[in-house]
Design a protein around this motif. Structure first.
Motif, PDB file in Angstrom:
ATOM      1  N   GLY A 176      16.715  15.070  55.316  1.00 25.63           N
ATOM      2  CA  GLY A 176      16.433  13.659  55.086  1.00 25.63           C
ATOM      3  C   GLY A 176      15.511  13.504  53.894  1.00 25.63           C
ATOM      4  N   THR A 177      15.496  12.313  53.320  1.00 25.67           N
ATOM      5  CA  THR A 177      14.615  12.019  52.199  1.00 25.67           C
ATOM      6  C   THR A 177      13.728  10.845  52.556  1.00 25.67           C
ATOM      7  OG1 THR A 177      16.317  10.617  51.202  1.00 25.67           O
ATOM      8  CG2 THR A 177      16.202  12.898  50.454  1.00 25.67           C
ATOM      9  N   VAL A 178      12.489  10.918  52.112  1.00 23.12           N
ATOM     10  CA  VAL A 178      11.524   9.861  52.385  1.00 23.12           C
ATOM     11  C   VAL A 178      10.436   9.918  51.317  1.00 23.12           C
ATOM     12  CG1 VAL A 178      10.109  11.285  53.943  1.00 23.12           C
ATOM     13  CG2 VAL A 178      10.129   8.808  54.229  1.00 23.12           C
ATOM     14  N   ILE A 179       9.817   8.765  51.078  1.00 31.31           N
ATOM     15  CA  ILE A 179       8.632   8.716  50.218  1.00 31.31           C
ATOM     16  C   ILE A 179       7.455   8.391  51.139  1.00 31.31           C
ATOM     17  CG2 ILE A 179       7.431   7.502  48.368  1.00 31.31           C
ATOM     18  CD1 ILE A 179       9.661   8.687  46.979  1.00 31.31           C
ATOM     19  N   LYS A 180       6.475   9.276  51.167  1.00 27.67           N
ATOM     20  CA  LYS A 180       5.244   9.053  51.930  1.00 27.67           C
ATOM     21  C   LYS A 180       4.086   9.482  51.044  1.00 27.67           C
ATOM     22  CE  LYS A 180       7.037   9.756  56.594  1.00 27.67           C
ATOM     23  NZ  LYS A 180       6.432   8.999  57.658  1.00 27.67           N
ATOM     24  N   TRP A 181       2.998   8.717  51.093  1.00 26.63           N
ATOM     25  CA  TRP A 181       1.831   9.021  50.272  1.00 26.63           C
ATOM     26  C   TRP A 181       2.224   9.154  48.807  1.00 26.63           C
ATOM     27  CZ3 TRP A 181       2.741  11.805  54.851  1.00 26.63           C
ATOM     28  CH2 TRP A 181       1.983  11.373  55.938  1.00 26.63           C
ATOM     29  N   ASN A 182       3.164   8.323  48.377  1.00 28.86           N
ATOM     30  CA  ASN A 182       3.688   8.301  47.003  1.00 28.86           C
ATOM     31  C   ASN A 182       4.232   9.663  46.570  1.00 28.86           C
ATOM     32  OD1 ASN A 182       4.372   6.928  44.628  1.00 28.86           O
ATOM     33  ND2 ASN A 182       2.506   7.620  43.624  1.00 28.86           N
ATOM     34  N   GLN A 183       4.843  10.378  47.489  1.00 26.06           N
ATOM     35  CA  GLN A 183       5.439  11.674  47.191  1.00 26.06           C
ATOM     36  C   GLN A 183       6.865  11.728  47.731  1.00 26.06           C
ATOM     37  OE1 GLN A 183       3.193  15.099  48.486  1.00 26.06           O
ATOM     38  NE2 GLN A 183       1.276  13.986  48.296  1.00 26.06           N
TER      39      GLN A 183
END
Length: 123
Positions: free
Chosen positions: A35-42
């Protein structure tokens, strides 16, 4: 890559952007189940809701964050690649080639080691 496009578009240096985009695309193509996600601008890759690997950028390098366990397990490989690292990140200078074999090892280790993990981070 659609999810990561906004992150990449914020990068001013086109060569740096293209290099990181190539890395992210390679992971998506090599590990289509992640899966892909953006967390903490990463930009991050996950599997069954658990963290696998993340990336961030700075002026002189981009960082690979595979969690401390992944770094500890592959210290020799990281050193052999010529990358500087800390307890939590691996620094890949923009002017050095990306060691895709190392990325495979880091991702593969986390997928296998976290197969039964029910939390985002290791406990």
């Amino acid at each position: 890559m659609v999810l990561f496009q906004e992150f990449l578009d914020k990068m001013d240096d086109m060569e740096h952007r293209e290099k990181l985009e190539e890395v992210l695309m390679w992971i998506q193509q090599s590990y289509p189940g992640l899966g892909t996600v953006i967390k903490w601008n990463q930009p991050m890759f996950t599997e069954h809701g658990t963290f696998i690997i993340a990336f961030s950028v700075s002026k002189k390098h981009f960082t690979i964050a595979p969690e401390t366990a992944g770094i500890n397990h592959h210290k020799g490989d990281i050193e052999a690649a010529g990358y500087d690292y800390t307890e939590n990140i691996i620094r890949v200078p923009w002017d050095k080639p990306v060691d895709y074999g190392l990325l495979e090892k880091l991702i593969g280790f986390n997928i296998e080691d976290k197969a039964d993990c029910t939390t985002f981070w290791r406990k």
